[in-house]
Write an enzyme that holds these catalytic residues in place. Sequence first.
Site, PDB file in Angstrom:
ATOM      1  N   ASP A   1      -1.221   3.167  -0.861  1.00  0.00           N
ATOM      2  CA  ASP A   1      -2.105   3.040   0.293  1.00  0.00           C
ATOM      3  C   ASP A   1      -2.656   1.620   0.445  1.00  0.00           C
ATOM      4  OD1 ASP A   1      -3.325   3.633  -2.203  1.00  0.00           O
ATOM      5  OD2 ASP A   1      -5.248   3.834  -1.172  1.00  0.00           O
ATOM      6  N   GLU A   2      -3.061   1.330   1.649  1.00  0.00           N
ATOM      7  CA  GLU A   2      -3.871   0.149   1.964  1.00  0.00           C
ATOM      8  C   GLU A   2      -3.337  -1.160   1.390  1.00  0.00           C
ATOM      9  OE1 GLU A   2      -8.272   1.934   2.720  1.00  0.00           O
ATOM     10  OE2 GLU A   2      -7.829   1.550   0.625  1.00  0.00           O
ATOM     11  N   VAL A   3      -2.077  -1.449   1.706  1.00  0.00           N
ATOM     12  CA  VAL A   3      -1.542  -2.740   1.283  1.00  0.00           C
ATOM     13  C   VAL A   3      -2.138  -3.821   2.180  1.00  0.00           C
ATOM     14  CG1 VAL A   3       0.533  -4.165   1.129  1.00  0.00           C
ATOM     15  CG2 VAL A   3       0.605  -1.768   0.407  1.00  0.00           C
TER      16      VAL A   3
END
Lengths: 681, 681
Positions: free
Chosen positions: A321-323
């Site tokens: 998630d959330e790169v």
Amino acid sequence: MKQFQDLFCVAMNIAILLSNAIAAPQDLHLLPMPAHVSLETGRVAIDSAFTVQLSGCSDPRLPRALDRLFQRMEAGTGIPFASQPIAGPDIKSATMKIHCGGPGEAVQSIMANESYQLEVTDQGVRLTAPSPIGVLRGIETFLQLIVLDQQSFFVPFVKIEDKPRFRWRGLLVDVSRHWEPPEVIRRNLDAMAAVKMNVFHWHLSDDQGFRVESRVFPKLHQKGSDGKYYTQAEVQEIVAYARDRGIRVIPEFDVPAHSTSWLAAYPELASAPGPYEIERSWGVFEPCMDPTKETTYSFLDSFIAEMAHLFPDKYFHIGGDEVNEKQWNASARIRAFKARHHFKDNRDLQAYFTRRLRQILNKHGKKVMGWDEILHPDLPKSVVVQIWRRQPAIDDVARRGYAGILSYGYYLDAMRPASFHYDVDPLGKKAENLTAEETARILGGEACMWAEFVNSDNIESRIWPRTAAIAERLWSPSGLTDARNMYRRLEYLDQELELMGLRQHFNNLEMLQRMAGSQDIAPLIRLSNLLIPTGNGVRQRTRKYSSLTPLNRMVDAASPESSAALQFDDLVKSVLSDRSHAAEATQQVRKTLTNWRENEFRVKPLLESSFLLEEIQPINKMVAELCSKGLQALDYIESNQKAPEAWQKETADLLSLAEKPQAEMLPAITASIKRLAEGVR
Amino acid sequence: MKQFQDLFCVAMNIAILLSNAIAAPQDLHLLPMPAHVSLETGRVAIDSAFTVQLSGCSDPRLPRALDRLFQRMEAGTGIPFASQPIAGPDIKSATMKIHCGGPGEAVQSIMANESYQLEVTDQGVRLTAPSPIGVLRGIETFLQLIVLDQQSFFVPFVKIEDKPRFRWRGLLVDVSRHWEPPEVIRRNLDAMAAVKMNVFHWHLSDDQGFRVESRVFPKLHQKGSDGKYYTQAEVQEIVAYARDRGIRVIPEFDVPAHSTSWLAAYPELASAPGPYEIERSWGVFEPCMDPTKETTYSFLDSFIAEMAHLFPDKYFHIGGDEVNEKQWNASARIRAFKARHHFKDNRDLQAYFTRRLRQILNKHGKKVMGWDEILHPDLPKSVVVQIWRRQPAIDDVARRGYAGILSYGYYLDAMRPASFHYDVDPLGKKAENLTAEETARILGGEACMWAEFVNSDNIESRIWPRTAAIAERLWSPSGLTDARNMYRRLEYLDQELELMGLRQHFNNLEMLQRMAGSQDIAPLIRLSNLLIPTGNGVRQRTRKYSSLTPLNRMVDAASPESSAALQFDDLVKSVLSDRSHAAEATQQVRKTLTNWRENEFRVKPLLESSFLLEEIQPINKMVAELCSKGLQALDYIESNQKAPEAWQKETADLLSLAEKPQAEMLPAITASIKRLAEGVR
């Protein structure tokens, strides 16, 4: 304890909410409610003559489960059962006969049969299940059936046929942002088992901490954890503890982003040169693994080889998630790699990373899970997608051919009421048009306890009892949607959890005591019951927090849900709509509001004497003003008068002011006061 | 939690009893009070910058003690200290500097130096002690100094010089009549350390159970314990846990009587033919070891060889109490043995047994302790005598040349108030005429928790906080005798223990909830705060009890002391004597009595709905009648009227009725109502 906290607030809840009387299945203290329950006339007394007979397939988990059964019956009744022997299959006279139809799996899988039948008749108690897991579920139901009356402890005659609606009913605990000692994990596993949850999703690494001992890469826990990590022996104990309770343990090692703690130990994994340090604050950060280097994959291969062994479950969660794209965009080498591979953007690059990682995990016998950001046209259909955002919706995910697990709507750190989560159904309206095959891909859901604002002092009060509402949504028939009845059973469950050793209320009281020094905290308890903490998002916007910030304020202690306010709201509704009980309800509302208003001055000296409590003086005043306003509204309603416009304006102003967080909290009664004010017109 | 329980009963105790303000040493939350304390002006703030430096003699216990220091500071403040490093001796800036002057003993002895100096000045905190044990004691004092106010957590500037008055300050826990799991023992050791007690007297065998694994004679724990015993590994852990806290562990194996559990395993040790079974009921029983057989001594020799190794302390307790002479008198062989040895009676025979046992124990490097029945003209002076009966008095024992430990007056199962035990001084009036040498033989005292009526549900509430009063009597200067001030500090200590994880209140609430089913227990808490359980003796005379009888009734849950009643009594005294505050006090007494009286009807539905609560209906009524009587008395007092004789007679009748136990309990306010009634005349 919850019980008598409430007394301060709503003095008349005794008869309404809780009694020992059982007239219908919904009066039973069952949560989650079984698929089919019929209540019959009669009882089996529970006394020191109680015995159990175990027959059928043997599994080492079952005798241990019976030891716990006896221990919990002893805790629940005070009758010394603990040294009770388990009767052999030849003894016909046992009070409770348990038959396990088939063997258990060496490693509990997603296909485990959790069904059971429980009959209480004049022949005694009979629990039958096709597998050891079903027996475990049935024992929990049996324990919830035990009540007492004028004559004895007993279980009523019932016929129960039960099985879960979803096969994935999980709880995620983030131990990276704040670490939790093993005993806290064990207490949560106890509670999960009590409400028949079956997946413990252990979020073990993130920017703020790497929490497992790695013997292959020891710097991971040495440099990534401040010394707060689980040894491999502790992991094994917890996995075994969970298995004993029919709970699978899914480890999550979040990559390629959310990985600063790894990079603090091994900066060569990063997409930009180090050195790195453990992240102390909350948010989405730049450090990210480099998906273009082969050394990254050889590192992950060795690491996963080690962890695949430590965590026997088939599933392995890789985060995803959330790169934050900054490091990838900034690196000429990574840009060149993307060009060489004809990747049009960083999502393509992440998909490449996920693919490589999936190969490694498959090699080590694991199936891959990840957060919904891993969805990509190239993502193999065997990967399980956990949905945490509004989009993609779980039905879309299923349509696209992926198995999905819902967490959107199940975030416990959002501090929403149990009823909010109870309304969230993985197979909600949107899923109505799915084919049977697509529907089957929706495996279930997971409550998520992200740990920016929880530590071992308050984690239990953030998870329990609210998570039981999610557990029921995932286990029980979809038609069961009466939140009021759920709340009633939730009160019983809350007591059951306390008796099991959970500290969801006890710890909160200790926190209040700590804020008040040695003073009498009764008025503070009363006030805290009228305050709701804001969620993760609001808090992060309000102040600069870090993992070193003490969580010792009222916002950390106050419960996410006020049962006092909930009951009060029911009363207010009676005042406004229930003609037959309006007079009585009006009187009770008046009494309650008067008590709460008076509490402002009782609690004031405490607030003035402690630097930790000072900040709640304004919200204490606000609560009292809301009470005053409610009393005025009641006067208008009772006298059937129209309120002057000035009053209405003033009231509207106050109510809108009350909707702004103060000391990161909101009054719990604003909606009820608004309801009363609207009732005036 | 205690705090807000009390609120139900005495609504005005906030300002009187507990506040954060500190003006004099007795306002500090110190218990036991140190030998010398001077309070100065100023403070050292406790915040996340707090560091500790350790210098001087190294001892592995000290770094562990500092870990606990940080953990407890974290629990007490919510500030995350736990990963705080310990500063090296070269770092000058530490907030707290600890210097340990000399090494610890390999096995802590009775001669351990427990003194320490603690100074809090503008230079920070300085703790100096000649030994590791002194450092441990000083850390406990430091922790008790931490308070909070409008500005911060802090410790006030103080100068403390401290050392114990007696070198033997013990707690006996009987784990034979009811077994206690290791975690309960550990919690009690934590509490003992908090009040600087230094001897854990572990009563490990009795008629009802043999509680230690013996590898030499495995039938002892196999046949003598119902499976409830400590493994040798558990014993070692507990001994180490105690040592880490400066506590010696003295095992007691009670012989030759109180030994039925041994005889159930090895009947050949008995004075009459077996077979024997574990005793289930309470009392003094016939089975007794045969002191005339050489095989008895060879058995005990092998057994003691094993236990001498497991329990490293120099002292070893052999019991020796309550020999029932029946088996000895009945045996022709024993009678012949006595004649042959010219023993005039069984006391001579027991003295022979004690002498033989002493030789064995000495051979294994142990000193012998026993209950006062072992006193005999032939008893060697090296044996330590523990006094539990009115006679012999401890001063007589000292005069006769024996070291003595006082337990008469320290029996916790008698359910006396803390003030009763606080008044009992091993060097009381009787000891005034002793020589210095004789005085030195009085080593100290031991609180005794006999376990006929305690199990793991209620043991903590029977021991704590009352035992802290005994701990202070044994540690602090003899001149400290103000019970009222002791009670004030006891409230703080009670909170401290809860924060440490003790369950003295929490468990009691769980017990009340259990009795009430799922109902609201607030009125039941209020009632329970006005009831005092009768002691061991009365209960045994009232009913036939056994180790299998559930301890799940009000008498098992109610606290041995009612702080509500205690505070109420103070108010009553103010009404009667304190002219300046009489009006205010009268109003408060009236309000309190009115609330309590009204509680009769609030609690009634609960009592009627539970078979466990039914029995307390009469005492509930009695409490209400006492309240009515008190209110009437108040009317007479306020109006300065003489009460009619009929009223006086009626009152006297009620009061004498109230002195008879009902459901094995007594109302806690009888003495106060009597005081009021006498105030009428």
